[in-house]
Design a protein around this motif. Sequence first.
Motif, PDB file in Angstrom:
ATOM      1  N   ILE A 148      12.507   3.261  -2.932  1.00 55.13           N
ATOM      2  CA  ILE A 148      12.796   2.778  -1.574  1.00 55.13           C
ATOM      3  C   ILE A 148      11.818   1.676  -1.181  1.00 55.13           C
ATOM      4  O   ILE A 148      12.223   0.619  -0.684  1.00 55.13           O
ATOM      5  CB  ILE A 148      12.755   3.940  -0.555  1.00 55.13           C
ATOM      6  CG1 ILE A 148      13.946   4.868  -0.774  1.00 55.13           C
ATOM      7  CG2 ILE A 148      12.731   3.414   0.875  1.00 55.13           C
ATOM      8  CD1 ILE A 148      13.863   6.160   0.013  1.00 55.13           C
ATOM      9  N   MET A 149      10.525   1.906  -1.396  1.00 52.59           N
ATOM     10  CA  MET A 149       9.523   0.915  -0.994  1.00 52.59           C
ATOM     11  C   MET A 149       9.602  -0.349  -1.837  1.00 52.59           C
ATOM     12  O   MET A 149       9.458  -1.456  -1.325  1.00 52.59           O
ATOM     13  CB  MET A 149       8.111   1.512  -1.064  1.00 52.59           C
ATOM     14  CG  MET A 149       7.818   2.525   0.014  1.00 52.59           C
ATOM     15  SD  MET A 149       8.254   2.003   1.700  1.00 52.59           S
ATOM     16  CE  MET A 149       7.330   0.503   1.872  1.00 52.59           C
ATOM     17  N   HIS A 160       0.834  -1.209   0.000  1.00 53.43           N
ATOM     18  CA  HIS A 160       0.000   0.000   0.000  1.00 53.43           C
ATOM     19  C   HIS A 160       0.869   1.261   0.000  1.00 53.43           C
ATOM     20  O   HIS A 160       0.544   2.231  -0.678  1.00 53.43           O
ATOM     21  CB  HIS A 160      -0.956  -0.012   1.193  1.00 53.43           C
ATOM     22  CG  HIS A 160      -2.095  -0.961   1.006  1.00 53.43           C
ATOM     23  ND1 HIS A 160      -3.180  -0.680   0.204  1.00 53.43           N
ATOM     24  CD2 HIS A 160      -2.292  -2.206   1.479  1.00 53.43           C
ATOM     25  CE1 HIS A 160      -4.007  -1.698   0.199  1.00 53.43           C
ATOM     26  NE2 HIS A 160      -3.494  -2.650   0.962  1.00 53.43           N
ATOM     27  N   ARG A 161       1.960   1.243   0.740  1.00 57.20           N
ATOM     28  CA  ARG A 161       2.867   2.392   0.765  1.00 57.20           C
ATOM     29  C   ARG A 161       3.503   2.593  -0.613  1.00 57.20           C
ATOM     30  O   ARG A 161       3.661   3.731  -1.074  1.00 57.20           O
ATOM     31  CB  ARG A 161       3.933   2.171   1.831  1.00 57.20           C
ATOM     32  CG  ARG A 161       4.957   3.251   1.919  1.00 57.20           C
ATOM     33  CD  ARG A 161       4.375   4.543   2.534  1.00 57.20           C
ATOM     34  NE  ARG A 161       5.332   5.600   2.428  1.00 57.20           N
ATOM     35  CZ  ARG A 161       6.302   5.844   3.294  1.00 57.20           C
ATOM     36  NH1 ARG A 161       6.431   5.106   4.366  1.00 57.20           N
ATOM     37  NH2 ARG A 161       7.134   6.831   3.097  1.00 57.20           N
ATOM     38  N   LEU A 162       3.846   1.485  -1.285  1.00 56.57           N
ATOM     39  CA  LEU A 162       4.394   1.549  -2.641  1.00 56.57           C
ATOM     40  C   LEU A 162       3.403   2.244  -3.564  1.00 56.57           C
ATOM     41  O   LEU A 162       3.772   3.109  -4.354  1.00 56.57           O
ATOM     42  CB  LEU A 162       4.693   0.127  -3.130  1.00 56.57           C
ATOM     43  CG  LEU A 162       5.327  -0.021  -4.505  1.00 56.57           C
ATOM     44  CD1 LEU A 162       6.770   0.468  -4.477  1.00 56.57           C
ATOM     45  CD2 LEU A 162       5.282  -1.475  -4.937  1.00 56.57           C
ATOM     46  N   HIS A 163       2.133   1.880  -3.449  1.00 55.83           N
ATOM     47  CA  HIS A 163       1.084   2.511  -4.251  1.00 55.83           C
ATOM     48  C   HIS A 163       0.995   4.005  -3.957  1.00 55.83           C
ATOM     49  O   HIS A 163       0.889   4.824  -4.866  1.00 55.83           O
ATOM     50  CB  HIS A 163      -0.249   1.812  -3.974  1.00 55.83           C
ATOM     51  CG  HIS A 163      -1.393   2.401  -4.709  1.00 55.83           C
ATOM     52  ND1 HIS A 163      -2.248   3.306  -4.123  1.00 55.83           N
ATOM     53  CD2 HIS A 163      -1.824   2.241  -5.977  1.00 55.83           C
ATOM     54  CE1 HIS A 163      -3.154   3.676  -5.005  1.00 55.83           C
ATOM     55  NE2 HIS A 163      -2.928   3.044  -6.131  1.00 55.83           N
ATOM     56  N   GLU A 164       1.049   4.358  -2.685  1.00 54.97           N
ATOM     57  CA  GLU A 164       0.972   5.767  -2.301  1.00 54.97           C
ATOM     58  C   GLU A 164       2.158   6.570  -2.835  1.00 54.97           C
ATOM     59  O   GLU A 164       2.026   7.750  -3.145  1.00 54.97           O
ATOM     60  CB  GLU A 164       0.927   5.887  -0.770  1.00 54.97           C
ATOM     61  CG  GLU A 164      -0.351   5.372  -0.159  1.00 54.97           C
ATOM     62  CD  GLU A 164      -0.256   5.238   1.359  1.00 54.97           C
ATOM     63  OE1 GLU A 164       0.754   5.684   1.955  1.00 54.97           O
ATOM     64  OE2 GLU A 164      -1.189   4.661   1.947  1.00 54.97           O
ATOM     65  N   ASP A 165       3.310   5.940  -2.939  1.00 53.63           N
ATOM     66  CA  ASP A 165       4.531   6.627  -3.381  1.00 53.63           C
ATOM     67  C   ASP A 165       4.756   6.553  -4.886  1.00 53.63           C
ATOM     68  O   ASP A 165       5.823   6.942  -5.370  1.00 53.63           O
ATOM     69  CB  ASP A 165       5.759   6.039  -2.673  1.00 53.63           C
ATOM     70  CG  ASP A 165       5.860   6.460  -1.225  1.00 53.63           C
ATOM     71  OD1 ASP A 165       5.134   7.398  -0.834  1.00 53.63           O
ATOM     72  OD2 ASP A 165       6.651   5.862  -0.488  1.00 53.63           O
ATOM     73  N   TYR A 166       3.789   6.082  -5.641  1.00 56.97           N
ATOM     74  CA  TYR A 166       3.997   5.851  -7.073  1.00 56.97           C
ATOM     75  C   TYR A 166       4.504   7.090  -7.808  1.00 56.97           C
ATOM     76  O   TYR A 166       5.370   7.000  -8.660  1.00 56.97           O
ATOM     77  CB  TYR A 166       2.707   5.351  -7.725  1.00 56.97           C
ATOM     78  CG  TYR A 166       2.921   5.007  -9.183  1.00 56.97           C
ATOM     79  CD1 TYR A 166       3.558   3.832  -9.551  1.00 56.97           C
ATOM     80  CD2 TYR A 166       2.517   5.876 -10.193  1.00 56.97           C
ATOM     81  CE1 TYR A 166       3.778   3.519 -10.873  1.00 56.97           C
ATOM     82  CE2 TYR A 166       2.734   5.572 -11.528  1.00 56.97           C
ATOM     83  CZ  TYR A 166       3.362   4.396 -11.858  1.00 56.97           C
ATOM     84  OH  TYR A 166       3.587   4.092 -13.161  1.00 56.97           O
ATOM     85  N   PHE A 167       3.988   8.257  -7.463  1.00 60.04           N
ATOM     86  CA  PHE A 167       4.378   9.471  -8.168  1.00 60.04           C
ATOM     87  C   PHE A 167       5.588  10.171  -7.538  1.00 60.04           C
ATOM     88  O   PHE A 167       5.956  11.260  -7.946  1.00 60.04           O
ATOM     89  CB  PHE A 167       3.194  10.426  -8.285  1.00 60.04           C
ATOM     90  CG  PHE A 167       2.129   9.885  -9.201  1.00 60.04           C
ATOM     91  CD1 PHE A 167       2.322   9.867 -10.571  1.00 60.04           C
ATOM     92  CD2 PHE A 167       0.958   9.354  -8.693  1.00 60.04           C
ATOM     93  CE1 PHE A 167       1.370   9.345 -11.425  1.00 60.04           C
ATOM     94  CE2 PHE A 167      -0.009   8.839  -9.539  1.00 60.04           C
ATOM     95  CZ  PHE A 167       0.196   8.829 -10.906  1.00 60.04           C
ATOM     96  N   ASP A 168       6.190   9.533  -6.559  1.00 60.16           N
ATOM     97  CA  ASP A 168       7.432  10.017  -5.950  1.00 60.16           C
ATOM     98  C   ASP A 168       8.510   8.980  -6.273  1.00 60.16           C
ATOM     99  O   ASP A 168       8.636   7.978  -5.573  1.00 60.16           O
ATOM    100  CB  ASP A 168       7.255  10.146  -4.437  1.00 60.16           C
ATOM    101  CG  ASP A 168       8.565  10.432  -3.712  1.00 60.16           C
ATOM    102  OD1 ASP A 168       9.556  10.825  -4.373  1.00 60.16           O
ATOM    103  OD2 ASP A 168       8.593  10.248  -2.484  1.00 60.16           O
ATOM    104  N   PRO A 169       9.269   9.170  -7.347  1.00 59.98           N
ATOM    105  CA  PRO A 169      10.231   8.140  -7.774  1.00 59.98           C
ATOM    106  C   PRO A 169      11.187   7.682  -6.670  1.00 59.98           C
ATOM    107  O   PRO A 169      11.474   6.501  -6.551  1.00 59.98           O
ATOM    108  CB  PRO A 169      10.986   8.804  -8.920  1.00 59.98           C
ATOM    109  CG  PRO A 169      10.033   9.823  -9.453  1.00 59.98           C
ATOM    110  CD  PRO A 169       9.267  10.314  -8.256  1.00 59.98           C
TER     111      PRO A 169
END
Length: 148
Positions: free
Chosen positions: A41-42, A27-36
């Motif tokens: 990191i995730m 879920h964190r990976l999904h949230e960070d999708y637009f932050d390369p």
Amino acid sequence: MTGEEIAQECPMPGAHRRLMDGHAQWHRLHEDYFDPHGFRIMLNALVPNLRNVTWLLQKQKKELAGFDQWYPRFQQQSGNSEIMRWVVKSRNRITKEADLELHSELQIVWQQNWLQRVLGASAKFRPGCQSRKSSTMSSAGTGRRAAL
């Protein structure tokens, strides 16, 4: 009941907890999708963590009745899965070589004839592409061009 309490009721709490960690990381990976940077990191944390779940299962196999019957089938099915083979290969790269490279792209497809599935035009865009940037695309042999 909390996630930790649920994990403690499981016959393999270590593997269960690690799997729940993977779920949270997903879920964190999904949230960070637009932050390369955050996404990288995730992703580099998630892949080895998911792979470690199987190692914890193997280590704790005495705790689960019937493990020796179902786990070999799981391994065989995993070996036949393109996604699971990617996870193993990616885990090895992350652990032994380097980060995974990020290759996101947007693909837009225009259908010339939707009912007959005739492709009108197609274009791919890398991250950072300006939305008003002009792009020339051939249109299935018609010579038409589209500006984006």
